[in-house]
Design an enzyme around this catalytic site. Structure first.
Site, short mmCIF file in Angstrom:
data_model
loop_
_atom_site.label_atom_id
_atom_site.label_comp_id
_atom_site.label_asym_id
_atom_site.label_seq_id
_atom_site.Cartn_x
_atom_site.Cartn_y
_atom_site.Cartn_z
N ARG A 107 4.07 11.64 -5.74
CA ARG A 107 2.68 11.28 -5.98
C ARG A 107 1.99 12.25 -6.94
O ARG A 107 1.05 11.89 -7.64
CB ARG A 107 1.92 11.22 -4.66
N MET A 141 -7.44 2.37 -3.84
CA MET A 141 -8.79 2.48 -4.37
C MET A 141 -9.82 2.32 -3.26
O MET A 141 -10.70 1.49 -3.33
CB MET A 141 -8.99 1.39 -5.42
N ILE A 143 -7.08 6.38 -7.24
CA ILE A 143 -5.77 6.13 -6.65
C ILE A 143 -5.97 6.21 -5.14
O ILE A 143 -6.65 7.11 -4.63
CB ILE A 143 -4.70 7.13 -7.13
N SER A 144 -5.42 5.25 -4.42
CA SER A 144 -5.63 5.16 -2.98
C SER A 144 -5.09 6.38 -2.25
O SER A 144 -4.21 7.10 -2.74
CB SER A 144 -4.93 3.92 -2.42
N ALA A 145 -5.61 6.61 -1.05
CA ALA A 145 -5.09 7.66 -0.17
C ALA A 145 -3.64 7.34 0.20
O ALA A 145 -3.26 6.17 0.32
CB ALA A 145 -5.94 7.76 1.08
#
Length: 249
Positions: free
Chosen positions: A59, A1, A83-85
């Site tokens: 992913r 995030m 959603i984080s990188a």
């Protein structure tokens, strides 16, 4: 995030993470396996186990339709959350790997779409426990459906992986203590409840700060004392109440 704001210091001797645009741009990676290979190429993933797990958990199953799941950038998932990188997920898995061994217990605070919780489940195995905590019920429901389509589905079925609706600042005391805790949103300070739920010998990775944030690594020694170090500067959404998150501008 988050949006990465500076070089990932733990990887500075072997890779240079870029600004919030990520390590590579659109078109450089269009499949999960090639995404993982890119992370290895940039030196973010060094562990064979982390690479295997990120290859196994696609992913693409955890990013909403219309997103670009294999590009190195965070993606909105609704409810003022992201959603984080991929490079941040990889970095956190690398930092926590020794505390994600088979049979161990892991807590994912702000579990969002369930992606990292699913990765945790594969690493700790059916003899361990992977627990996700998310205060948006709709995200919990979606994350469970995502996991059912993934390689982590058997862990959901046998109960070694579970996702719960709860305030992440309070952790999930029912299954504490945890060998590994990951927090996917920035706290003004480290919540005491999470320190208490960290097992002696355990490690927590948590972004801390408001305007300026640092990804902190919290190690609880066997005697119960706690050591904290800064890993890198980051930019995450805040770890806050459900109401504050939903009404954030």
């Amino acid at each position: 995030m988050e949006v990465l704001r500076s070089i990932l210091s733990c990887f500075s001797s072997r890779s240079r993470a870029q600004s919030h645009h990520g390590l590579w741009s659109s078109g450089a990676s269009d499949k999960n396996k090639s995404m993982v290979e890119q992370l290895q190429r940039y030196g973010v993933i060094r562990s064979t186990k982390v690479a295997e797990v990120m290859e196994a958990i696609d992913r693409g199953l955890f990013v909403p339709p219309g997103g670009t799941p294999y590009h190195d950038s965070p993606m909105p998932i609704g409810y003022n959350a992201t959603i984080s990188a991929p490079h941040m997920h990889a970095a956190c898995l690398e930092l926590l790997e020794k505390n994600l061994q088979p049979g161990m217990r892991a807590l994912d605070v702000g579990s969002g779409t369930g992606y990292l919780t699913a990765c945790f489940a594969l690493m700790v195995g059916p003899e361990g426990r992977a627990v996700g905590v998310e205060h948006i019920p709709e995200l919990v429901a979606t994350s469970i459906e995502n996991i059912k389509k993934s390689a982590a589905a058997p862990h959901l079925n046998d109960g070694s992986l579970s996702i719960h609706v709860a305030d992440g600042r309070e952790g999930w005391p029912e299954l504490a203590p945890y060998d590994a805790i990951h927090v996917g949103a920035a706290a003004p300070q480290i919540p005491e409840a999470l320190i208490e739920q960290l097992k002696p010998g355990g490690r927590m990775v948590i972004p801390v700060g408001t305007v300026f944030q640092e990804l902190k690594v919290v190690d609880k020694k066997l005697d119960g004392t706690v050591g904290i170090r800064d890993e890198t500067s980051v930019r995450y959404v805040p770890l806050t109440s459900k109401e504050s998150q939903l009404h954030a501008r």
